[in-house]
Enzyme design. Structure first.
Site, PDB file in Angstrom:
ATOM      1  N   GLY A  12       0.835  -1.195   0.000  1.00 20.65           N
ATOM      2  CA  GLY A  12       0.000   0.000   0.000  1.00 20.65           C
ATOM      3  C   GLY A  12       0.865   1.237   0.000  1.00 20.65           C
ATOM      4  O   GLY A  12       2.004   1.211  -0.451  1.00 20.65           O
ATOM      5  N   CYS A  13       0.343   2.299   0.520  1.00 20.16           N
ATOM      6  CA  CYS A  13       1.061   3.567   0.552  1.00 20.16           C
ATOM      7  C   CYS A  13       2.346   3.424   1.378  1.00 20.16           C
ATOM      8  O   CYS A  13       2.328   2.908   2.487  1.00 20.16           O
ATOM      9  CB  CYS A  13       0.167   4.632   1.171  1.00 20.16           C
ATOM     10  SG  CYS A  13       0.973   6.233   1.340  1.00 20.16           S
ATOM     11  N   PHE A  14       3.452   3.893   0.820  1.00 16.62           N
ATOM     12  CA  PHE A  14       4.722   3.742   1.534  1.00 16.62           C
ATOM     13  C   PHE A  14       4.786   4.537   2.825  1.00 16.62           C
ATOM     14  O   PHE A  14       5.561   4.228   3.709  1.00 16.62           O
ATOM     15  CB  PHE A  14       5.934   4.023   0.656  1.00 16.62           C
ATOM     16  CG  PHE A  14       5.901   5.223  -0.262  1.00 16.62           C
ATOM     17  CD1 PHE A  14       5.315   6.422   0.077  1.00 16.62           C
ATOM     18  CD2 PHE A  14       6.524   5.132  -1.497  1.00 16.62           C
ATOM     19  CE1 PHE A  14       5.323   7.509  -0.780  1.00 16.62           C
ATOM     20  CE2 PHE A  14       6.557   6.209  -2.368  1.00 16.62           C
ATOM     21  CZ  PHE A  14       5.949   7.400  -2.004  1.00 16.62           C
ATOM     22  N   TRP A  15       3.954   5.565   2.976  1.00 18.65           N
ATOM     23  CA  TRP A  15       3.964   6.338   4.221  1.00 18.65           C
ATOM     24  C   TRP A  15       3.608   5.458   5.419  1.00 18.65           C
ATOM     25  O   TRP A  15       4.161   5.632   6.501  1.00 18.65           O
ATOM     26  CB  TRP A  15       2.973   7.500   4.165  1.00 18.65           C
ATOM     27  CG  TRP A  15       3.229   8.523   3.109  1.00 18.65           C
ATOM     28  CD1 TRP A  15       4.401   8.765   2.447  1.00 18.65           C
ATOM     29  CD2 TRP A  15       2.280   9.448   2.593  1.00 18.65           C
ATOM     30  NE1 TRP A  15       4.234   9.787   1.558  1.00 18.65           N
ATOM     31  CE2 TRP A  15       2.939  10.233   1.624  1.00 18.65           C
ATOM     32  CE3 TRP A  15       0.949   9.687   2.858  1.00 18.65           C
ATOM     33  CZ2 TRP A  15       2.297  11.253   0.919  1.00 18.65           C
ATOM     34  CZ3 TRP A  15       0.307  10.703   2.159  1.00 18.65           C
ATOM     35  CH2 TRP A  15       0.981  11.471   1.206  1.00 18.65           C
TER      36      TRP A  15
END
Length: 181
Positions: A12-15
């Site tokens: 998913g989102c790397f954050w």
């Protein structure tokens, strides 16, 4: 100087991944970036349009004397849904694919064994679809993506998506928290 190893993961989102691994004991550094596609030096906008084939990933450098590759993967399979191919929550697209990029035959073997064990344990209602692929060139994401949660904790995505994953990690893996986290 500590010996180090590297894990490259897309979930998913790397954050979200970055924020969790930055708090994990034995992790030396975490970088957000892109891997797995055909376009050299992609930008965030290139990756988001879906034409590059790249996936948002984190490169986790860790001290294997403190935390193992298996530990890194156990956290990975807890903080994202490995049963959805190109989706994590409301984030949809091939850049959000669940993938483990292995750097050695040993990492490949550990990743495949971990997936088999988690599937057999029935932790998820659906089968794990996480891909296990050889690592390719890692492209570091733009500076504003690095340390995103640390620098933007009140941003709405961080509040509603990243923070709950960080809380889940802290609750389930309290024994793996950095002492300063």
């Amino acid at each position: 100087m500590a010996k180090s190893d590297t894990a490259v993961l897309g979930g998913g989102c790397f954050w979200c991944l970055e924020a969790v691994y930055q708090q994990m004991q034995g992790v030396l550094s975490v970088e957000s970036g892109y891997m797995g596609g055909k376009t050299p030096d992609p930008t965030y906008h290139d990756v988001c349009d879906g034409s590059t084939g790249h996936i948002e990933v984190v490169k986790v450098t860790f001290d294997p004397a403190v935390t193992s590759y298996r530990d890194i993967l156990e956290v990975f399979f807890t903080i994202h849904d490995p049963t959805t191919r190109d989706r994590q929550g409301n984030d949809a697209g091939s850049q959000y694919r669940s993938v483990i990029f292995f750097g050695s035959d040993e990492q490949r073997s550990i990743a495949e064994q971990t997936i088999r064990e988690i599937d057999a344990a029935g932790i998820w209602d659906n089968p794990i679809v996480t891909e296990v692929r050889p690592a390719t060139t890692f492209y570091r994401a733009e500076d504003y993506h690095q340390d995103y949660f640390l620098n933007n904790p009140q941003q709405s995505y961080c509040t509603f998506v990243v923070a709950p994953k960080v809380r889940k990690f802290r609750e389930k893996f309290a024994h793996k928290l950095r002492r300063s986290a």
